[in-house]
Write a protein that holds these residues in place. Sequence first.
Motif, PDB file in Angstrom:
ATOM      1  N   TYR A   7      27.391 -21.254  35.095  1.00 26.65           N
ATOM      2  CA  TYR A   7      26.902 -20.005  34.504  1.00 26.65           C
ATOM      3  C   TYR A   7      26.655 -20.115  33.003  1.00 26.65           C
ATOM      4  N   LEU A   8      26.923 -21.275  32.415  1.00 32.42           N
ATOM      5  CA  LEU A   8      26.710 -21.451  30.978  1.00 32.42           C
ATOM      6  C   LEU A   8      25.208 -21.490  30.692  1.00 32.42           C
ATOM      7  N   PRO A   9      24.688 -20.598  29.841  1.00 33.43           N
ATOM      8  CA  PRO A   9      23.242 -20.608  29.557  1.00 33.43           C
ATOM      9  C   PRO A   9      22.846 -21.882  28.809  1.00 33.43           C
ATOM     10  N   GLU A  67      17.307 -18.933  29.728  1.00 32.01           N
ATOM     11  CA  GLU A  67      18.651 -18.513  30.137  1.00 32.01           C
ATOM     12  C   GLU A  67      19.407 -17.886  28.975  1.00 32.01           C
ATOM     13  N   ILE A  68      19.290 -18.481  27.805  1.00 30.34           N
ATOM     14  CA  ILE A  68      19.977 -17.938  26.626  1.00 30.34           C
ATOM     15  C   ILE A  68      19.447 -16.553  26.296  1.00 30.34           C
ATOM     16  N   ALA A  69      18.131 -16.392  26.327  1.00 30.94           N
ATOM     17  CA  ALA A  69      17.529 -15.087  26.037  1.00 30.94           C
ATOM     18  C   ALA A  69      17.979 -14.035  27.041  1.00 30.94           C
ATOM     19  N   LEU A 108      25.062 -10.591  18.497  1.00 30.27           N
ATOM     20  CA  LEU A 108      24.853 -11.722  19.387  1.00 30.27           C
ATOM     21  C   LEU A 108      24.940 -13.003  18.580  1.00 30.27           C
ATOM     22  N   HIS A 109      25.973 -13.795  18.855  1.00 27.24           N
ATOM     23  CA  HIS A 109      26.186 -15.068  18.155  1.00 27.24           C
ATOM     24  C   HIS A 109      25.517 -16.172  18.965  1.00 27.24           C
ATOM     25  N   LEU A 110      24.579 -16.890  18.339  1.00 29.51           N
ATOM     26  CA  LEU A 110      23.666 -17.740  19.092  1.00 29.51           C
ATOM     27  C   LEU A 110      23.636 -19.185  18.615  1.00 29.51           C
ATOM     28  N   HIS A 111      23.685 -20.095  19.578  1.00 28.08           N
ATOM     29  CA  HIS A 111      23.453 -21.526  19.406  1.00 28.08           C
ATOM     30  C   HIS A 111      22.244 -21.905  20.250  1.00 28.08           C
ATOM     31  N   ALA A 112      21.712 -23.106  19.996  1.00 30.29           N
ATOM     32  CA  ALA A 112      20.651 -23.671  20.839  1.00 30.29           C
ATOM     33  C   ALA A 112      21.198 -24.881  21.579  1.00 30.29           C
ATOM     34  N   ARG A 113      20.584 -25.177  22.710  1.00 25.42           N
ATOM     35  CA  ARG A 113      20.925 -26.358  23.495  1.00 25.42           C
ATOM     36  C   ARG A 113      19.667 -27.078  23.957  1.00 25.42           C
ATOM     37  N   ASP A 114      19.819 -28.368  24.170  1.00 23.83           N
ATOM     38  CA  ASP A 114      18.729 -29.165  24.731  1.00 23.83           C
ATOM     39  C   ASP A 114      18.506 -28.715  26.170  1.00 23.83           C
TER      40      ASP A 114
END
Length: 310
Positions: free
Chosen positions: A24-26, A31-33, A47-53
Amino acid sequence: MADKKVIITCAITGGIHTPSMSPYLPITPDEIAASAIEAADAGAAILHLHARDPENGAPASDPDLFAQFLPKINDATDAVINLTTGGGLTMTVEERLAGPLRFKPEMCSLNMGSMNFALHPLAEKKTDWKYDWEPAYLLGTKNGIFRNTFEDIEKIIERLGKDHGTRFEHECYDVGHLYNLAYFLDRKIIEPPFLIQTIFGVLGGMTAEWENLNFMKETADRLFGDAFEWSVLAAGRNQMPFVTNAASRGGHVRVGLEDSLYISRGVLAQSNAQQVRKVRKIIEELGLEIAKPNEVRQMLGLKGADLIDL
């Protein structure tokens, strides 16, 4: 019981947990959005946000990845966008700043000191890894240091805060981080009001014990008086007990899959919104109200969503 409205921050994906730990991890921008928008709809004001590959879920700093989800979130919600300056534990300071400097958000997280940010015990709990980078990343923290020197912190504040009007979620993992923050306040490098996020349960920082929670709050009160807003997050199983305590004492709360993958003992949270809904119910059953994004902007003196570069 304080009558101040409670800010719910939701940390959507982070750079700590890996894809093998929860389905369930975006991971992808879409998915993050979607997860962030759902969390905001559930009551998260920040909303605290990181990016992922998107190919393998590794922590990423490429601003083009942020660009694939930030406009969607901003268009769908009025929640405060808070970008990480922590990124991933192996990133340089310049890599960590690439996204924030491009988008100039209302808020950014800011770790208030260098520390041993140890995730290696997590590698001992999982043997069926989806990607080779995951165990290597976690085990590497046994001999790694998360860097945020006084010079680093001052440069981040100058480049984002002074130049672009960004304010900070000052992350304090130990009592020394509060004194570091006091140093910057004394020299007028930062100015009130500001948000202090006291963090418990990360190996290398303050453990999740009630005595430590009380000590951090008492120290912050003594150092800063009424100049700050106090928030709490706790890693893993301590998440809900600690944020409940904070809310009952006039503080604010942070939840999200960055901080804990679970909704109850042994049960994975299926979304960030599920955690937000749970903590919102707790807050409201305490007789408190949650803060709306515009109320948060007023509390923290934020510049407004119209001044973000999206």
